[in-house]
Motif scaffolding. Structure first.
Motif, PDB file in Angstrom:
ATOM      1  N   UNK A   1     -13.933  -2.232 -11.783  1.00  0.00           N
ATOM      2  CA  UNK A   1     -12.745  -1.550 -11.217  1.00  0.00           C
ATOM      3  C   UNK A   1     -11.770  -1.300  -9.503  1.00  0.00           C
ATOM      4  N   UNK A   2     -12.496  -1.882  -8.277  1.00  0.00           N
ATOM      5  CA  UNK A   2     -12.115  -2.401  -7.602  1.00  0.00           C
ATOM      6  C   UNK A   2     -11.061  -3.700  -7.352  1.00  0.00           C
ATOM      7  N   UNK A   3     -11.940  -4.833  -8.719  1.00  0.00           N
ATOM      8  CA  UNK A   3     -11.375  -6.210  -8.169  1.00  0.00           C
ATOM      9  C   UNK A   3      -9.575  -5.959  -8.847  1.00  0.00           C
ATOM     10  N   UNK A   4      -9.170  -4.833  -9.030  1.00  0.00           N
ATOM     11  CA  UNK A   4      -7.711  -5.102 -10.152  1.00  0.00           C
ATOM     12  C   UNK A   4      -6.922  -4.063  -9.520  1.00  0.00           C
ATOM     13  N   UNK A   5      -7.095  -3.471  -8.174  1.00  0.00           N
ATOM     14  CA  UNK A   5      -6.701  -3.171  -6.749  1.00  0.00           C
ATOM     15  C   UNK A   5      -5.226  -3.936  -7.128  1.00  0.00           C
ATOM     16  N   UNK A   6      -4.583  -4.124  -6.864  1.00  0.00           N
ATOM     17  CA  UNK A   6      -2.862  -4.199  -6.867  1.00  0.00           C
ATOM     18  C   UNK A   6      -3.242  -5.495  -5.422  1.00  0.00           C
ATOM     19  N   UNK A   7      -3.125  -6.942  -5.037  1.00  0.00           N
ATOM     20  CA  UNK A   7      -2.940  -7.620  -3.898  1.00  0.00           C
ATOM     21  C   UNK A   7      -2.829  -6.834  -2.807  1.00  0.00           C
ATOM     22  N   UNK A   8      -1.189  -6.695  -3.032  1.00  0.00           N
ATOM     23  CA  UNK A   8       0.010  -6.279  -2.261  1.00  0.00           C
ATOM     24  C   UNK A   8      -1.109  -4.699  -1.209  1.00  0.00           C
ATOM     25  N   UNK A   9      -1.514  -4.105  -2.320  1.00  0.00           N
ATOM     26  CA  UNK A   9      -1.969  -2.894  -1.666  1.00  0.00           C
ATOM     27  C   UNK A   9      -3.599  -3.377  -0.580  1.00  0.00           C
ATOM     28  N   UNK A  10      -4.602  -3.939  -1.132  1.00  0.00           N
ATOM     29  CA  UNK A  10      -4.588  -4.279  -0.039  1.00  0.00           C
ATOM     30  C   UNK A  10      -4.500  -5.098   1.221  1.00  0.00           C
ATOM     31  N   UNK A  11      -3.943  -6.029   1.051  1.00  0.00           N
ATOM     32  CA  UNK A  11      -3.280  -6.930   2.121  1.00  0.00           C
ATOM     33  C   UNK A  11      -2.578  -5.935   2.990  1.00  0.00           C
ATOM     34  N   UNK A  12      -1.782  -4.988   2.675  1.00  0.00           N
ATOM     35  CA  UNK A  12      -1.557  -3.593   3.412  1.00  0.00           C
ATOM     36  C   UNK A  12      -2.197  -3.350   4.081  1.00  0.00           C
ATOM     37  N   UNK A  13      -3.276  -2.631   3.899  1.00  0.00           N
ATOM     38  CA  UNK A  13      -5.006  -2.223   4.146  1.00  0.00           C
ATOM     39  C   UNK A  13      -5.793  -2.872   5.332  1.00  0.00           C
ATOM     40  N   UNK A  14      -5.266  -3.871   5.249  1.00  0.00           N
ATOM     41  CA  UNK A  14      -6.509  -4.954   5.757  1.00  0.00           C
ATOM     42  C   UNK A  14      -5.514  -5.792   7.030  1.00  0.00           C
ATOM     43  N   UNK A  15      -4.031  -5.012   7.037  1.00  0.00           N
ATOM     44  CA  UNK A  15      -3.262  -5.463   8.774  1.00  0.00           C
ATOM     45  C   UNK A  15      -2.887  -4.511   9.171  1.00  0.00           C
ATOM     46  N   UNK A  16      -3.654  -5.372  10.741  1.00  0.00           N
ATOM     47  CA  UNK A  16      -3.343  -3.992  12.420  1.00  0.00           C
ATOM     48  C   UNK A  16      -2.558  -3.947  12.928  1.00  0.00           C
ATOM     49  N   UNK A  17      -2.023  -3.030  13.274  1.00  0.00           N
ATOM     50  CA  UNK A  17      -0.542  -3.007  13.788  1.00  0.00           C
ATOM     51  C   UNK A  17      -0.048  -4.160  14.629  1.00  0.00           C
ATOM     52  N   UNK A  18      -1.156  -4.429  15.438  1.00  0.00           N
ATOM     53  CA  UNK A  18      -0.911  -5.362  16.206  1.00  0.00           C
ATOM     54  C   UNK A  18      -0.883  -6.858  15.726  1.00  0.00           C
ATOM     55  N   UNK A  19      -0.901  -6.621  14.429  1.00  0.00           N
ATOM     56  CA  UNK A  19      -1.252  -8.121  13.621  1.00  0.00           C
ATOM     57  C   UNK A  19       0.737  -8.682  13.483  1.00  0.00           C
ATOM     58  N   UNK A  20       1.724  -8.000  13.863  1.00  0.00           N
ATOM     59  CA  UNK A  20       2.775  -8.485  14.560  1.00  0.00           C
ATOM     60  C   UNK A  20       3.574  -8.241  12.394  1.00  0.00           C
ATOM     61  N   UNK A  21       3.524  -7.668  11.955  1.00  0.00           N
ATOM     62  CA  UNK A  21       3.676  -7.615  10.229  1.00  0.00           C
ATOM     63  C   UNK A  21       4.958  -6.685  10.014  1.00  0.00           C
ATOM     64  N   UNK A  22       4.745  -6.879   9.258  1.00  0.00           N
ATOM     65  CA  UNK A  22       6.297  -6.267   8.747  1.00  0.00           C
ATOM     66  C   UNK A  22       5.684  -4.580   7.875  1.00  0.00           C
ATOM     67  N   UNK A  23       4.856  -5.239   7.695  1.00  0.00           N
ATOM     68  CA  UNK A  23       4.062  -3.871   7.050  1.00  0.00           C
ATOM     69  C   UNK A  23       2.442  -4.056   7.769  1.00  0.00           C
TER      70      UNK A  23
END
Length: 1500
Positions: free
Chosen positions: A1012-1034
């Protein structure tokens, strides 16, 4: 300081009589009976010292009756002994002392603990302290209190007696051995029988009362007995004396004219009776109250006025008519000056009762008091005259012997103290000779209910200030109540006078003990004709008998030979107890009522609902309807036996709300105690109490380890830093490749496609590159948006030549731009690249040119420099002349000094214009004798922007038009094809995007390994783990906002199902802990979630290729925040500091990602994986479980169908709807709790719906801040109250009508029934609030609806103007909770209900029309900060003034008044209303003044 304490502190040596008592205390339990000032405290200090030396595992416990006495004794002990002495007081953060760990630390740290006896008794009853295990010595100061139900006696009876007896002369150790006992007292007696008093005190404290025998002569030398004197004053005529006071007479006239039937409290009870069913329990209670009120005439006003009149008469008789006139005038003036909405001394009196009392006080015809000396002297009583003569004589006598006079007058009544002090302060003979102070008791209990409590506010100086001035001589005369007899820090006096005869032997001895100075006097005042001689002889005889018993060895021997204690028959019935074996916490009949009251006091507070236990005693005192009986009806008293029923608040489950005991008890008090005892035991078995028999305030610490508790202490109140191992390296080689079946030559191959680059190329990695759901995007000024993706080819075995070629090609890509930060010889990159197709062909062409350039360089200059990008460059002049000026060049480098890269455009042979020539020469000013030769190079600068992952903002026009002229002799050509040059420029951004994707995929395939959890879209997981200080646009912030809402909702549902008996207060506290940052961070650490959090900042201009490292090592986790005084240490290579908040935020963002991917059940699975300490079951299972517990209903109230119509939903389980409408004040028989649990659920449901709608708002992409302020606009209590107030249905009824012309006809009538009218309650105050609020709603409805439906600004002030009590908004939330459970958790149905109520249409308009929903106060603050020249900004200042029932708010910015608003004062809500109105008015002025003040909302 108390004399005993002073002697202990000042004593340089121990006197022989003190040694005698110390030796006796070491042999057995004793109570030392010695006069005040003889040094009893010094003996206790020595005994504590010895006990601390011989008993290392237990503490000694010193008790004193008052906090003040505890503080001074603690200081004495701490100054005398080199030991840790702790003071624990209920006044010192009482909530903290509900922690078992805090008690454990106190016991381990301190050797001696000083408390009041109640503190120790509570600690023993709750199992925080074990008497036999933890305490070696008990010291009882003022030990004569150990009788009846005093805490001293309760400690001994409930706990000491249950310990194993200590063997005689033994220091026996053990876990349950009785501690030693040492008592201290100056008068071990109460009542009139010395032997009986001794026997009771000695029995209760398991001790013998002793006094020095061998050294009694020495004791007499240190104890200065005062000279006894007495004053005879003329007998007082208590009938005629009050008539001399005109104000007392005027007061009595008003009191005599009062009619209890006119009292508003009587009217209120009568009105409530009329509205109640005569069969309800509440009707019977009100009936009893009304009968008692009419019978006793003890309403607040009538009783208060009678007390006032009686006190004035007593003062007039005792002190004199002048003092009585002053007292009446002072009390009336003080009361009328405090007649606002909530004066302190009125408590929570209803407004009508306060007004009634004020009316009676205004009716008193007050005669102003004259302070003329003649008037004062003429208004004295004979008793006062005698006192003044005595004071003057005593003062003169002291001063004749060159001694400073200090006197103390003891008076029984508090009011008489004030009157006597006022008289002495204005009498011409005393006002200049005596500096008078007063000492009154410090009782500030909010439970007192007396009008004369107002006199507490008439004291001119605090007790501590008065005593301080008395010590230094600024005051020389104190007028005191019994508070000055013991337990207070008063220095020795030269003269003590008893204005009133001592009530008992203790009072006699204690007050006399204050006269301790040499040649001091102790004076009693007797009325002429009274039995004063007999009284003095009585006290003398008792004292002599007391002393003889101290030293009677035969009595002591007989006492030691007694085998058993005699039980106190009054306490025999109270041996009933309940004990929790795990902790030792004990409930007794004596503690049950206070425990039950405390339990109810911490329940959630609800408007107009009684949260305290209600006791019904049977049989009742009055027959039903007695208040309506004719005058003269005989009332026969009930003598028992009695029973009792205790009714607890409706917050509790039905089976825990009512507890009763039969009519078998001899007194009402016993029946009440047994009912409370039964109720409290039942609450424990229902898991509503913890194992310390306390409410579950500490529920957040249940099942938590030491680590979390430390986190709570260190991190929760500030953002801590957790030292955690670094984030994962996405390119790292596998630690054991053989385990994966991958040989060293095996690489994962991906085909990388980039828009704008014609040929694809291969990427080789040692880790699998995931397939993206959607291609990533590059943003640059020259090409706009370009998509790229990596399409997996799979694992392949590569030859050595293939790998070598890839390494060289990769080095060429990187070295051109990043060569200065690279090691040219080291090609062991974490990733490799190979061209394919046309790219390979072009690569071969450029390889030939590089070999040519290299040979050319070798021939002319020798070996080229290594470890630089020079091997990728060639002089442009040479390059062009040798290769016929080819036009396939891509990148050139200005080698004249700037070393900037340019994009090659063309060779130019045309002559430069004068302007171009000047600009070109200016570029080369650092070179001497520059010659322009043709052809020249035309180029454009490369964009400064190197992070191609961030979307373009601002000016997006390309810089390619800014052509420059470069001279070939000072320019270098990049020896690489156009695709390779382009690829080298954008590769850092591509690799960064891939690294984040690989990290996210690694988390998804390991931590979220379930299908179930392995099917979470990668872009959602990616957005969920990037901290604001990482200088990404998301980053995770939007998901975290959504996840926070989902987390609170899911946690709340789990708790509701797990704890069906918990009220909303417990649920809220437990949920707050479960979702707190520290708890989430702890879970993140346990799951090593920090390894996947992308927090390193992407800086392309500092980028360099990644080289393989060893797989990351885990390190121990520390959550100790760095001390500001400690030097900062350089972080280790494999660790970095990560804030606790970031850890918690990522947990919430992952929950949000799971919710978007698969709804609420997917988020529950995520919670289960993250293991937050709550058993997470599917929401559908939880809802079904709660639904199943709902009982069916046979008798349905008719208004339920009205509510269903207004909601557009028909309930299956009607009792859920009843619960949603049930206010805590309701006295109905329905077996359901009040609505707070459903409101707890509905609140989180509403948050989910609103937050999700804002998250998915089309075209908005709201930031967390914007989501928050919009959500606040839709879920605040004012808005929800408005929704409740406006929701209605139309009812039709058929009514017959008769008309002379038409005869009888049937007409249809319609009326509106509103949602708020369906609230089920039993409070007349709620009804009053409903009517008043609806009236305000009708006045403001049009304005509010206009703003919500068409306005561009949210109507905060207009909504606040409703001043709606919270139960209006509670109804909306509780109904949502009821619908959710009844419909099986279907959010679509919830949305349909919100649609019907009009919430969602308003939300959609707020979003679509960009309504400014900021609070007016915030808007003013924003304007002020934007329009300030000062760094600190302009500060808006709100000033409130109250006058004549109105409140005015003035808003000023930088001293300029912008707005003033006034409204009727009706508590805090009205104050907030005028504040908001002022802010809105100010903004209208500011916007009109300056067009730049437009600060409307824009989506982030």
């Amino acid at each position: 300081m108390d004399s005993d304490a002073q002697n202990a502190q000042n004593a340089l040596t121990t006197r022989r009589y003190q040694e005698e008592m110390l030796e006796a205390s070491l042999r057995s339990n004793i109570i030392i009976a010695m006069d005040t000032g003889s040094g009893k405290t010094h003996i206790a200090v020595l005994r504590l010292k010895i006990e601390s030396e011989r008993e290392q595992t237990k503490v000694s416990w010193f008790m004193a009756p008052t906090v003040g006495l505890c503080e001074q004794q603690r200081d004495v002990i701490a100054n005398a002994l080199p030991l840790s002495v702790g003071l624990i007081s209920g006044a010192l953060e009482p909530d903290q002392w509900k922690s078992p760990n805090l008690w454990k630390k106190a016991l381990n740290f301190h050797r001696i603990i000083v408390t009041t006896p109640q503190v120790l008794l509570d600690a023993l009853r709750h199992g925080y302290v074990n008497l036999g295990r933890d305490i070696g010595l008990l010291v009882f100061d003022e030990a004569h209190h150990a009788a009846d139900r005093h805490p001293y006696n309760m400690i001994m009876r409930e706990f000491y007696d249950n310990c194993q007896p200590r063997m005689e002369n033994s220091t026996q150790e053990g876990d349950n051995v009785r501690p030693f006992v040492l008592g201290l007292t100056a008068s071990p007696i109460f009542g009139g029988n010395v032997r009986d008093a001794f026997k009771i005190i000695e029995t209760n404290l398991d001790s013998s009362i002793v006094s020095p025998r061998r050294t009694r002569e020495e004791l007499a030398r240190y104890v200065h007995r005062p000279e006894f004197k007495h004053i005879i004053y003329p007998a007082i005529d208590h009938k005629d004396a009050p008539l001399r006071s005109s104000n007392t007479v005027a007061l009595a006239q008003i009191v005599n004219s009062l009619d209890i039937n006119e009292d508003p409290s009587v009217h209120s009870l009568q009105e409530r009776l009329r509205k109640l069913s005569s069969t309800s329990d509440d009707y019977k209670r009100i009936d009893q109250k009304l009968s008692r009120l009419l019978d006793k005439k003890d309403s607040f006003t009538h009783k208060g006025m009678r007390d006032f009149s009686r006190t004035a008469k007593e003062i007039s008789s005792e002190v004199g008519p002048w003092a009585a006139d002053w007292f009446v005038q002072a009390v009336v003036e003080r009361a009328l000056s405090h007649s606002g909405p909530s004066p302190v001394f009125f408590g929570e009196r209803h407004a009508l009762e306060r007004a009634y009392l004020m009316d009676q006080l205004r009716r008193i015809k007050i005669k102003a008091v004259s302070y003329e000396p003649k008037e004062v002297m003429a208004g004295m009583s004979p008793k006062s005259k005698k006192l003044i003569i005595c004071l003057l004589d005593e003062k003169a006598s002291r001063e004749s012997q060159d001694e400073f006079y200090s006197g103390l007058v003891f008076v029984t009544r508090r009011d008489a103290v004030l009157a006597l002090a006022e008289l002495l302060s204005h009498h011409p003979f005393t006002k200049d000779r005596f500096k008078v102070g007063t000492l009154l008791g410090n009782s500030d209990s909010t439970r007192r209910n007396s009008f004369l409590d107002i006199t507490r506010t008439m004291v001119k100086q605090s007790q501590s200030a008065t005593l301080g001035e008395f010590r230094i001589g600024e005051k020389n005369l104190l007028i005191s109540t019994a508070v000055g007899e013991e337990g207070i820090d008063i220095q020795a006096c030269g003269c003590v006078i008893r204005w009133d005869i001592p009530q008992n032997m203790v009072s006699w001895a204690q007050s006399r003990g204050r006269a301790r100075r040499r040649r001091s006097t102790f004076i009693l005042m007797f009325e002429d004709g009274g039995a004063h001689d007999g009284t003095v002889r009585k006290w003398d005889a008792l004292e002599k008998e007391m002393v003889s018993l101290y030293i009677d060895e035969q009595r002591l021997a007989a006492l030691f030979n007694e085998d058993e204690k005699e039980e106190d028959p009054d306490l025999d019935d109270e041996k009933v107890e309940f004990r929790v074996e795990k902790t030792g916490a004990t409930l007794t009949l004596n503690s049950a009522i206070s425990h039950l009251t405390h339990f109810c006091s911490v329940l959630p507070n609800t408007t107009h609902a009684d949260i305290f236990p209600i006791y019904d005693i049977t049989p009742p005192d009055y027959p039903l309807g007695y208040h309506s009986s004719p005058p003269g009806t005989v009332l026969y008293p009930n003598n028992g036996p009695f029973g009792a029923t205790v009714l607890l608040p409706r917050f509790l489950p039905p089976d825990q709300r009512e507890h009763n005991v039969p009519e078998i008890f001899g007194t009402r008090t016993k029946a009440k105690k047994h009912a409370a005892f039964k109720a409290y035991v039942s609450l424990y078995h229902a898991h509503l109490l913890n194992d310390h028999l306390l409410p579950l305030d500490g529920v957040v610490e249940r099942n938590l380890g030491t680590e979390v508790i430390e986190l709570l202490k260190k991190i929760e109140k500030r953002e801590g830093l957790a030292n955690v191992s670094n984030q994962m390296d996405p390119w790292a080689r596998l630690k054991d490749a053989s385990d994966q079946g991958v040989q060293s030559a095996k690489w994962f191959v991906s085909a990388v496609h980039i828009d704008g680059i014609s040929s694809a190329f291969a990427m080789l990695t040692k880790t699998e590159v995931p397939t993206l759901d959607n291609p990533d995007v590059l943003y640059d000024l020259e090409h706009g948006e370009r998509k790229f993706d990596a399409r997996p080819v799979g694992w392949q075995n590569l030859t050595h030549n293939q790998i070598s070629a890839a390494q060289r090609y990769t080095r060429r890509l990187f070295s051109l731009y990043y060569g200065t930060r690279m090691d040219w010889e080291n090609m062991e990159y974490s990733y490799l690249f190979l061209p394919s197709g046309d790219g390979a062909t072009q690569s071969r062409l450029w390889e030939e040119r590089r070999l040519w350039a290299q040979q050319l360089e070798v021939n002319s200059q020798g070996d080229r420099k290594k470890n630089s990008n020079l091997q990728m460059l060639c002089n442009a002049a040479t390059y062009g002349s040798e290769l016929a000026y080819p036009d396939d060049m891509s990148i050139v480098l200005d080698a004249s000094g700037s070393h900037k890269f340019f994009r090659f455009r063309m060779w130019r042979n045309d002559a430069l214009t004068d302007e171009e020539r000047d600009a070109t020469l200016l570029r080369y000013t650092r070179i001497a004798d520059v010659q322009i030769t043709y052809p020249v190079i035309v180029a454009t600068p490369l964009p400064k922007r190197m992070n191609f992952l961030r979307p373009l903002t601002g000016d997006t026009s390309p810089r390619s038009s800014e052509s420059v002229i470069l001279l070939p002799q000072y320019t270098a050509v990049a020896l690489a094809s156009q695709p390779d040059c382009e690829l080298g420029l954008i590769l850092p951004s591509i690799l960064r995007a891939m690294a984040v994707n690989i990290t996210a995929n690694n988390l998804r395939s390991t931590l979220f390994a379930s299908k179930s959890l392995a099917s979470i879209p990668l872009n959602l997981v990616r957005n969920a783990i990037v901290a604001p200080g990482a200088n990404e646009h998301y980053n995770y912030q939007r998901l975290e906002t959504l996840g926070d809402t989902i987390l609170k909702f899911v946690t709340g549902v789990q708790l509701l199902d797990d704890h069906p008996a918990w009220h909303e207060g417990y649920l809220t506290r437990r949920r707050e802990h479960a979702v707190s940052n520290v708890k989430l961070a702890h879970s993140a650490i346990q799951k090593q979630l920090y390894t996947w959090i992308v927090r390193d900042r992407f800086l392309p201009r500092r980028w360099k290729p990644d080289y393989p490292i060893e797989p990351m090592k885990r390190v121990n986790i520390s959550t100790e925040p760095e001390s500001p005084k400690r030097k900062k240490k350089k972080p280790k290579v494999n660790s970095s500091q990560l804030s606790t908040k970031v850890l918690a935020d990522v947990v919430e963002s992952l929950i949000g990602a799971a919710y978007i991917a698969g709804g609420i059940e997917r988020s529950v699975e995520c919670l289960h994986v993250l293991n937050l300490g709550i058993e997470c079951k599917p929401i559908s299972q939880r809802v079904a479980s709660m639904f199943k517990r709902v009982e069916p209903m046979d008798d349905e109230p008719v208004h339920l169908t009205y509510v269903e119509s207004m909601l557009g939903y028909k309930f299956t389980k009607k009792l859920l709807l009843v619960e949603a409408l049930m206010h805590a004040s309701c006295q109905s028989e329905y077996r359901t709790v009040s609505y707070e649990r459903l409101e707890f659920l509905g609140d989180s449901i509403l948050d989910v719906v609103v937050t999700e709608s804002l998250y998915h708002a089309e075209g908005k992409n709201y930031s967390p801040g914007h989501m928050h302020i919009r959500k606040s606009a839709m879920v605040n209590v004012h808005f929800l109250a408005f929704i409740c107030l406006r929701t209605f249905m139309v009812l039709e009824s058929q009514m017959p009508r008769w008309d002379a012309a038409k005869g009888t006809s049937v007409e249809t009538e319609t009326r509106k029934t509103y949602l708020w009218q369906c609230l089920m309650h039993s409070s007349h105050r709620i009804l009053d609030d409903q009517i008043a609020t609806f009236s305000r709603f009708k006045r403001g409805k049009v304005e509010i609806e206009q703003a919500l439906n068409h306005g561009d600004t949210y109507p905060w002030a207009a909504l606040t103007r409703l001043q709606a009590p919270k139960f209006f908004s509670d109804m909306i939330e509780s109904l949502l909770g009821a619908v959710y459970l009844d419909c099986g958790g279907d959010m679509q149905i919830i949305c349909s209900v919100l649609e019907k109520l009009g919430v969602l249409p308003i939300l959609r308009r707020v979003v679509s029309d960009d309504v400014d929903v900021r609070h007016p106060v915030s808007r003013v603050a924003i304007w002020a900060s934007r329009h300030s020249q000062d760094e600190l900004g302009k500060v808006p200042k709100y000033t409130f003034t109250r006058r004549s029932g109105l409140i005015t708010c003035t808003l000023a910015v930088d001293e300029e008044v912008l707005a003033t608003e006034t409204g009727r004062y009706n508590g805090r809500a009205s104050q907030e209303e005028v504040k908001f109105r002022a802010a809105e008015a100010a903004m209208r002025i500011l916007v009109a003044r300056d067009s730049d003040t437009s600060i409307g909302m824009k989506a982030a």
